[in-house]
Design an enzyme around this catalytic site. Structure first.
Site, mmCIF file in Angstrom:
data_model
loop_
_atom_site.group_PDB
_atom_site.id
_atom_site.type_symbol
_atom_site.label_atom_id
_atom_site.label_comp_id
_atom_site.label_asym_id
_atom_site.label_seq_id
_atom_site.Cartn_x
_atom_site.Cartn_y
_atom_site.Cartn_z
ATOM 1 N N ASP A 98 0.745 -1.344 -0.016
ATOM 2 C CA ASP A 98 0.170 -0.154 -0.001
ATOM 3 C C ASP A 98 1.079 1.216 -0.095
ATOM 4 O OD1 ASP A 98 -2.406 1.747 0.762
ATOM 5 O OD2 ASP A 98 -1.523 1.631 2.773
ATOM 6 N N ASP A 100 -0.064 5.215 1.046
ATOM 7 C CA ASP A 100 -0.081 6.171 2.173
ATOM 8 C C ASP A 100 -0.059 5.495 3.477
ATOM 9 O OD1 ASP A 100 -0.682 8.960 0.907
ATOM 10 O OD2 ASP A 100 -1.741 7.554 -0.394
ATOM 11 N N ASP A 287 -1.821 -0.206 5.747
ATOM 12 C CA ASP A 287 -2.192 0.325 7.108
ATOM 13 C C ASP A 287 -3.822 0.902 7.091
ATOM 14 O OD1 ASP A 287 -2.111 2.417 5.149
ATOM 15 O OD2 ASP A 287 -2.317 3.956 6.832
HETATM 16 O O1 LIG Z 1 -4.634 3.054 -0.258
HETATM 17 P P1 LIG Z 1 -3.485 4.296 0.313
HETATM 18 O O2 LIG Z 1 -2.355 4.274 -0.743
HETATM 19 O O3 LIG Z 1 -3.418 3.934 1.800
HETATM 20 O O4 LIG Z 1 -4.526 5.442 -0.185
HETATM 21 C C1 LIG Z 1 -5.604 5.955 0.823
HETATM 22 C C2 LIG Z 1 -5.874 7.218 0.725
HETATM 23 O O5 LIG Z 1 -4.449 7.866 0.971
HETATM 24 C C3 LIG Z 1 -4.646 9.380 1.039
HETATM 25 O O6 LIG Z 1 -4.922 9.773 2.089
HETATM 26 C C4 LIG Z 1 -4.447 9.516 3.298
HETATM 27 O O7 LIG Z 1 -3.155 10.117 3.230
HETATM 28 C C5 LIG Z 1 -3.124 11.601 3.302
HETATM 29 C C6 LIG Z 1 -1.533 12.010 3.073
HETATM 30 O O8 LIG Z 1 -0.753 11.407 4.077
HETATM 31 C C7 LIG Z 1 -3.696 12.001 4.590
HETATM 32 O O9 LIG Z 1 -3.553 13.465 4.315
HETATM 33 C C8 LIG Z 1 -5.373 11.490 4.401
HETATM 34 O O10 LIG Z 1 -5.862 12.046 5.878
HETATM 35 C C9 LIG Z 1 -5.150 10.038 4.539
HETATM 36 O O11 LIG Z 1 -6.422 9.430 4.290
HETATM 37 C C10 LIG Z 1 -4.736 9.871 -0.329
HETATM 38 O O12 LIG Z 1 -5.002 11.132 -0.388
HETATM 39 C C11 LIG Z 1 -6.354 9.242 -0.531
HETATM 40 O O13 LIG Z 1 -6.856 9.813 -1.790
HETATM 41 C C12 LIG Z 1 -6.429 7.625 -0.699
HETATM 42 O O14 LIG Z 1 -7.693 7.333 -0.834
#
Ligand SMILES: O=P(O)(O)OC[C@H]1O[C@H](O[C@H]2O[C@H](CO)[C@@H](O)[C@H](O)[C@H]2O)[C@H](O)[C@@H](O)[C@@H]1O
Length: 351
Positions: A98, A100, A287
């Site tokens: 993954d 983020d 995560d």
């Molecule tokens: O599947 P992932 O790679 O974990 O993506 C899921 C979401 O990740 C991002 O949002 C998350 O990370 C951001 C930056 O650290 C944070 O600001 C946010 O609160 C988190 O939810 C991304 O911006 C989303 O579009 C994804 O869906």
């Protein structure tokens, strides 16, 4: 390149899959399966959605004994490394990551969720030694701009946009699978509607992830979370073919097809010629709640290593845990070092 061994031919499937998937599963389900799997069984009320967002990013640190009890059930993948590589002996390891919160730390601005140079080097090494994929809610283009490694597979938009490795000269490649292609116009329309509806909420932000959308709550005052979730639900009333899932201070809007990160993992394993093989060991690190779909797939198959990245005890189908991206990097490097050992150092051959 050792990492490319066993790569089969991935098949192109633009659009066609969406029709068959939807008809096979009867179109939009009344209640999101993701929610249905957990109590309460009632349709997701706004307050329940907000509670779920809150639970996905707890503010308080867990009590020491609470965390210790949880890690007895989901031990550290670093502490259990020998056990993991013992299970991997003689098997083709396939690594799914993954983005983020796993490869990059969570930050307030989604456009600034950069991974470190050290992490990039570690992931590059992983791809040199194993077939490897990034599986993310982000759109492929965005996550590629962060990761920048053409040798990886990318499953973006929660697996709804899957692309294969490219050569260094190529900058783009044809999609291998886009099961929600027919939803692009409705997603684009819903994006505009959500931006318009939420523009009065300070800190709210809508991110366009191509086949899905993210409504960010992280920079919104918690007192406004319920009204913001309500605004999202109001917009979605006009889009019955879209559904809501929740992540870390984010609500994700996506097509109501039965497709998720778990399906993407199955698709990649199948396309690589690895599905159902007892000599293949998929390792998935993630995560977020959306990663649970992938953990479930590994759990169901009876083999595979799911690793939840979390500092907080959470209900999970992952077997192991790591605390944060720093530990993820350490685990990836140890995996590479294990693979690098000369075969004579290992009891059985390493594929
Ligand atoms: O599947 P992932 O790679 O974990 O993506 C899921 C979401 O990740 C991002 O949002 C998350 O990370 C951001 C930056 O650290 C944070 O600001 C946010 O609160 C988190 O939810 C991304 O911006 C989303 O579009 C994804 O869906």
């Amino acid at each position: 390149m050792p990492g490319s061994s066993g790569r089969g031919v991935l098949f192109a499937c633009r659009g066609a899959a969406s029709t068959s998937l939807r008809s096979a599963y009867g179109g939009a389900p009344a209640v999101d399966d993701h929610y249905r799997a957990r109590p309460p069984p009632a349709p997701c009320t706004t307050s329940w959605v907000v509670d779920a967002i809150r639970a996905s990013s707890p503010a308080r640190s867990p009590a020491v004994d609470e965390y210790a009890a949880w890690t007895r059930r989901h031990p550290s993948a670093l502490g259990s490394f020998e056990q993991i590589v013992a299970a991997a002996e003689g098997k083709q390891v396939v690594v799914f990551m993954d983005y983020d919160g796993t490869l990059s730390p969570i930050v307030a601005d989604p456009d600034k969720a950069f991974m470190t140079g050290e992490m990039r080097a570690a992931v590059r090494e992983v791809a040199e030694h194993f077939p490897a994929a990034i599986v993310t809610g982000r759109c492929v283009e965005k996550v590629y701009s962060f990761v920048g490694l053409p040798e990886l597979y990318y499953a973006g938009s929660h697996g709804m946009d899957i692309k294969g490795p490219t050569s260094n000269e190529e900058t783009t490649t044809a999609a291998l699978l886009q099961p929600a292609l027919e939803f692009l116009p409705v997603i684009a329309e819903a994006y505009e509607a959500l931006v318009e509806r939420t523009k009065g909420t300070p800190g709210a932000r809508v991110e366009n992830n191509k086949f899905c959308l993210s409504v960010h709550f992280r920079c919104v005052d918690e007192k406004s979370w319920t009204p913001l979730a309500e605004q999202v639900k109001v917009v979605l009333r006009d889009y019955p073919d879209l559904k809501l899932t929740e992540g870390r201070k984010v609500l994700e809007v996506r097509p109501s097809i039965m497709w998720d990160k778990g399906k993407a993992v199955e698709f990649l394993l199948q396309s690589l010629g690895f599905d159902g093989r007892s000599d293949v060991l998929p390792v998935y690190l993630g995560d977020d709640r959306t990663d649970e779909d992938a953990f479930k797939v590994l759990g169901k198959s009876g083999h595979g290593v799911g690793i939840l990245v979390s500092k907080f005890p959470r209900a999970t189908d992952a077997s192991y845990s790591l605390q944060d991206p720093t530990e993820v990097m350490e685990f990836l490097l140890r995996l590479v070092n294990w693979k690098r050992q000369p075969p004579s150092a290992a009891p059985r051959s390493r594929v």
